[in-house]
Design a protein around this motif. Structure first.
Motif, PDB file in Angstrom:
ATOM      1  N   THR A 109       0.835  -1.196   0.000  1.00  0.00           N
ATOM      2  CA  THR A 109       0.000   0.000   0.000  1.00  0.00           C
ATOM      3  C   THR A 109       0.869   1.244   0.000  1.00  0.00           C
ATOM      4  N   ALA A 110       0.399   2.292  -0.647  1.00  0.00           N
ATOM      5  CA  ALA A 110       1.044   3.601  -0.589  1.00  0.00           C
ATOM      6  C   ALA A 110       0.082   4.588   0.048  1.00  0.00           C
ATOM      7  N   ILE A 111       0.628   5.510   0.839  1.00  0.00           N
ATOM      8  CA  ILE A 111      -0.208   6.505   1.516  1.00  0.00           C
ATOM      9  C   ILE A 111       0.454   7.870   1.413  1.00  0.00           C
ATOM     10  N   ILE A 112      -0.333   8.908   1.650  1.00  0.00           N
ATOM     11  CA  ILE A 112       0.234  10.230   1.856  1.00  0.00           C
ATOM     12  C   ILE A 112       0.424  10.403   3.365  1.00  0.00           C
ATOM     13  N   ALA A 113       1.271  11.348   3.754  1.00  0.00           N
ATOM     14  CA  ALA A 113       1.590  11.540   5.172  1.00  0.00           C
ATOM     15  C   ALA A 113       0.443  12.266   5.857  1.00  0.00           C
ATOM     16  N   HIS A 114      -0.455  11.508   6.453  1.00  0.00           N
ATOM     17  CA  HIS A 114      -1.618  12.085   7.127  1.00  0.00           C
ATOM     18  C   HIS A 114      -1.167  13.151   8.123  1.00  0.00           C
ATOM     19  N   ALA A 123       6.131  17.131   9.942  1.00  0.00           N
ATOM     20  CA  ALA A 123       6.264  15.940   9.100  1.00  0.00           C
ATOM     21  C   ALA A 123       6.898  14.779   9.847  1.00  0.00           C
ATOM     22  N   GLU A 124       7.939  15.062  10.622  1.00  0.00           N
ATOM     23  CA  GLU A 124       8.629  13.983  11.338  1.00  0.00           C
ATOM     24  C   GLU A 124       7.703  13.312  12.341  1.00  0.00           C
ATOM     25  N   GLU A 125       6.925  14.118  13.066  1.00  0.00           N
ATOM     26  CA  GLU A 125       6.021  13.560  14.056  1.00  0.00           C
ATOM     27  C   GLU A 125       4.908  12.751  13.388  1.00  0.00           C
ATOM     28  N   CYS A 126       4.426  13.227  12.244  1.00  0.00           N
ATOM     29  CA  CYS A 126       3.392  12.486  11.527  1.00  0.00           C
ATOM     30  C   CYS A 126       3.909  11.134  11.061  1.00  0.00           C
ATOM     31  N   LEU A 157       4.339  -0.661   3.393  1.00  0.00           N
ATOM     32  CA  LEU A 157       3.611   0.607   3.404  1.00  0.00           C
ATOM     33  C   LEU A 157       4.603   1.688   2.972  1.00  0.00           C
ATOM     34  N   THR A 158       4.288   2.395   1.897  1.00  0.00           N
ATOM     35  CA  THR A 158       5.169   3.445   1.396  1.00  0.00           C
ATOM     36  C   THR A 158       4.505   4.802   1.574  1.00  0.00           C
ATOM     37  N   ILE A 159       5.181   5.696   2.294  1.00  0.00           N
ATOM     38  CA  ILE A 159       4.698   7.073   2.426  1.00  0.00           C
ATOM     39  C   ILE A 159       5.234   7.843   1.217  1.00  0.00           C
ATOM     40  N   VAL A 160       4.339   8.296   0.369  1.00  0.00           N
ATOM     41  CA  VAL A 160       4.721   9.006  -0.848  1.00  0.00           C
ATOM     42  C   VAL A 160       4.533  10.502  -0.607  1.00  0.00           C
ATOM     43  N   GLU A 161       5.630  11.255  -0.697  1.00  0.00           N
ATOM     44  CA  GLU A 161       5.618  12.690  -0.407  1.00  0.00           C
ATOM     45  C   GLU A 161       6.037  13.489  -1.642  1.00  0.00           C
ATOM     46  N   PHE A 162       5.196  14.410  -2.060  1.00  0.00           N
ATOM     47  CA  PHE A 162       5.478  15.213  -3.248  1.00  0.00           C
ATOM     48  C   PHE A 162       6.627  16.192  -3.003  1.00  0.00           C
ATOM     49  N   ASP A 163       6.700  16.734  -1.768  1.00  0.00           N
ATOM     50  CA  ASP A 163       7.719  17.740  -1.426  1.00  0.00           C
ATOM     51  C   ASP A 163       8.999  17.043  -0.961  1.00  0.00           C
ATOM     52  N   ALA A 165      11.674  18.188   0.092  1.00  0.00           N
ATOM     53  CA  ALA A 165      12.318  18.808   1.249  1.00  0.00           C
ATOM     54  C   ALA A 165      11.903  18.150   2.567  1.00  0.00           C
ATOM     55  N   LYS A 166      10.779  17.437   2.536  1.00  0.00           N
ATOM     56  CA  LYS A 166      10.300  16.787   3.757  1.00  0.00           C
ATOM     57  C   LYS A 166      10.833  15.356   3.909  1.00  0.00           C
ATOM     58  N   LEU A 167      11.539  14.860   2.922  1.00  0.00           N
ATOM     59  CA  LEU A 167      11.920  13.451   2.896  1.00  0.00           C
ATOM     60  C   LEU A 167      12.743  13.039   4.113  1.00  0.00           C
ATOM     61  N   ALA A 168      13.765  13.814   4.447  1.00  0.00           N
ATOM     62  CA  ALA A 168      14.652  13.448   5.559  1.00  0.00           C
ATOM     63  C   ALA A 168      13.881  13.402   6.877  1.00  0.00           C
ATOM     64  N   ALA A 169      13.009  14.377   7.094  1.00  0.00           N
ATOM     65  CA  ALA A 169      12.218  14.406   8.327  1.00  0.00           C
ATOM     66  C   ALA A 169      11.291  13.195   8.401  1.00  0.00           C
ATOM     67  N   LEU A 170      10.676  12.854   7.289  1.00  0.00           N
ATOM     68  CA  LEU A 170       9.784  11.691   7.264  1.00  0.00           C
ATOM     69  C   LEU A 170      10.559  10.407   7.553  1.00  0.00           C
ATOM     70  N   GLU A 171      11.751  10.289   7.001  1.00  0.00           N
ATOM     71  CA  GLU A 171      12.553   9.085   7.231  1.00  0.00           C
ATOM     72  C   GLU A 171      12.970   8.973   8.699  1.00  0.00           C
ATOM     73  N   ARG A 172      13.350  10.096   9.299  1.00  0.00           N
ATOM     74  CA  ARG A 172      13.688  10.078  10.734  1.00  0.00           C
ATOM     75  C   ARG A 172      12.478   9.655  11.557  1.00  0.00           C
ATOM     76  N   GLY A 173      11.335  10.198  11.207  1.00  0.00           N
ATOM     77  CA  GLY A 173      10.126   9.859  11.951  1.00  0.00           C
ATOM     78  C   GLY A 173       9.773   8.395  11.838  1.00  0.00           C
ATOM     79  N   VAL A 174       9.862   7.839  10.633  1.00  0.00           N
ATOM     80  CA  VAL A 174       9.549   6.424  10.445  1.00  0.00           C
ATOM     81  C   VAL A 174      10.469   5.549  11.288  1.00  0.00           C
ATOM     82  N   GLU A 175      11.751   5.876  11.323  1.00  0.00           N
ATOM     83  CA  GLU A 175      12.690   5.064  12.092  1.00  0.00           C
ATOM     84  C   GLU A 175      12.375   5.133  13.592  1.00  0.00           C
TER      85      GLU A 175
END
Length: 503
Positions: A109-114, A123-126, A157-163, A165-175
């Motif tokens: 499944t792919a999702i956007i970062a709710h 973004a990181e907290e989400c 589960l893949t979080i797909v982010e258009f921006d 610039a948010k990628l690094a924060a999202l990756e930190r949050g997932v970890e």
């Protein structure tokens, strides 16, 4: 389950399903949801107009794309009212979504970062909440049971982010979210394990395995060491069982020279009540009477993986509480490590006896602050139900820190008073104190006994007997052991490191 992040357009992503979202009251979707709606020729907007999609929190609507998108399905997740949408709602939604994906037999499944888009949440907290919620919500204990043969388990589960610039924060949050969820699930595994598979010795082996994986120092001590230390509380409870007790110590050093925060957990691997035996009905749930100890062990593993600049020591006295010819009896007097004596008036009030020695040991180790965790009293369920932990303290500042940690984890607690008047309930004619003050204010009087063993060290006691086990799935809570308060303890360590860094 694999959770990853990548940049791109959710409407162009190929998976078994893509998940977008919608707030209640929105008539025309925007962001990632708007992009998917446009690619589908306005199908989502049409369903909103028809009243089939309302955006109510926890509402999931599956739409077949019929070749208009690379993915064959779109799921629209309702976020509820914008003003009420929080990080904890992201966590809850993700847990519910995980179970929905399982029911729909969807592997990838792919999702956007709710929350990280129009809601404006960090973004990181989400991302952390998405990873936490998904892994917590999908948890099941199936070690001794075959899963349904035709069931499909979500795999990625893949979080797909258009921006980008948010990628690094999202990756930190997932970890971070993965570490917190995996630790909670490790605690659940221990608490769900039947007592014949998780004796004190085997619980110690779990701690040793986690220490080996994460680089923690681990010490496991047996009866001879307990006798050398004068730990009459642990030895007294253990003497009715053929299973030898263990005293588990885990050490994490992230700030050389600093005094440690001590986490002390009750490790009763099965509680019959002893001579003051419990009713047979429901006694099988007493395999989980070590949930506090399991929470400490699991939290220590997560702390070691996240590497905060703080020192933490985890302490778990582990034993069974069994009736036998050698068991302690009502009226017996035990001498604890601290030299204080306790009259045993109820052998089913055993958790405080082993914690007395655990707390004294934490103090001996120079702890700057102590938090103990225990399924200590049935009275806490009467007071707070299964909604919140009970918290009791001798230090308002430390309790405030624990409250902030619990809020960050989405785990609730409520303070109960510790007025000196309650000490009268545990006065004994034959020892320094007795181990039960009776039915009135039972959770508080149990904590009053524990307070005697921390002296002036800042201390918070968390009574988790109302929240350690649930009978149904709800958000991040699943049927069986809850894993509360693993994430609170980890957040406390992380926040302690941040506080130390600002001084």
């Amino acid at each position: 389950m694999q959770i990853k992040v990548q940049t791109g357009d959710i409407s162009a992503f190929k998976a078994d399903a893509v998940v977008v979202n919608l707030f209640e009251g929105v008539a025309s979707p925007g962001g990632g949801t708007g992009a998917v709606d446009e690619a589908m020729g306005g199908a989502i907007g049409d369903l909103i107009a028809a009243g089939d999609i309302r955006g109510k929190f926890g509402e999931f609507t599956l739409i077949h794309t019929l070749g208009r998108l690379p993915s064959p399905r779109v799921i629209v997740a309702g976020l509820g009212k914008p003003a009420e949408f929080t990080i904890d709602k992201v966590r809850t939604l993700s847990a519910d979504l995980g179970r929905y994906l399982r029911r729909q037999r969807l592997r990838n499944t792919a999702i956007i970062a709710h929350g990280a888009g129009l809601a404006g949440l960090p973004a990181e907290e989400c991302a952390a909440a998405i990873a936490e919620g998904t892994l917590l919500g999908l948890y099941r204990f199936l070690r001794h049971k075959k899963p349904p043969e035709d069931e499909v388990e979500p795999e990625s589960l893949t979080i797909v982010e258009f921006d980008g610039a948010k990628l690094a924060a999202l990756e930190r949050g997932v970890e971070r979210g993965r570490v917190l969820a995996e630790a909670t699930n490790a605690c659940r595994d221990m608490a769900n394990e039947p007592a014949n598979y998780l004796t004190p010795e085997q619980m110690a082996a779990r701690a040793e395995a986690i220490a080996a994986e994460t680089g923690l120092e681990c010490e496991v001590h047996g009866p001879d060491w307990l006798r050398e230390k004068g730990m009459g509380g642990v030895l007294g409870v253990a003497q009715g069982s053929v299973q030898e007790p263990r005293f588990i110590v885990l050490r994490y050093e992230g700030a050389a020279g600093a005094r440690p925060v001590a986490l002390v957990g009750k490790g009763i691997t099965f509680d019959t009540g002893g001579i003051s035996i419990k009713p047979a009905s429901g006694m099988e749930e007493m395999k989980g009477d070590m949930s506090g100890g399991a929470a400490v062990i699991a939290a220590m593993g997560a702390i070691a993986r996240l590497r905060p600049r703080v020192n933490v020591i985890g302490i778990v006295p582990a034993t069974e509480n069994m009736p036998s010819g050698s068991a302690i009896k009502p009226g017996d007097v035990l001498r604890t490590m601290a030299g204080k004596t306790i009259e045993v008036v109820n052998t089913d009030a055993e958790g405080r006896l082993i914690l007395a020695d655990g707390l004294a040991y934490a103090r001996q180790q120079g702890a700057a602050a102590i938090v103990d965790v225990a399924t200590l009293t049935g009275a806490i369920s009467t007071a707070l139900g299964n909604v919140a932990m009970g918290a009791m303290t001798n230090d308002a500042g430390l309790l405030e820190r624990v409250k902030r940690a619990a809020a960050a984890a989405g785990e609730r607690l409520w303070e109960l008073p510790m007025w000196d008047d309650y000490k009268d309930f545990i006065r004994s004619d034959f020892a320094d104190m007795k181990n039960s003050g009776g039915r009135l204010a039972g959770s508080i009087t149990a904590a009053m006994l524990l307070r005697e063993f921390v002296e002036d060290t800042p201390w918070v006691h968390l009574d988790i007997a109302g929240v350690d086990n649930y009978d149904r799935d709800k958000g991040v809570i699943v049927k069986g052991a809850s894993g509360i308060p693993v994430r609170t303890l980890v957040h406390l360590a992380l926040q302690s490191a941040e506080t130390a860094a600002t001084k």
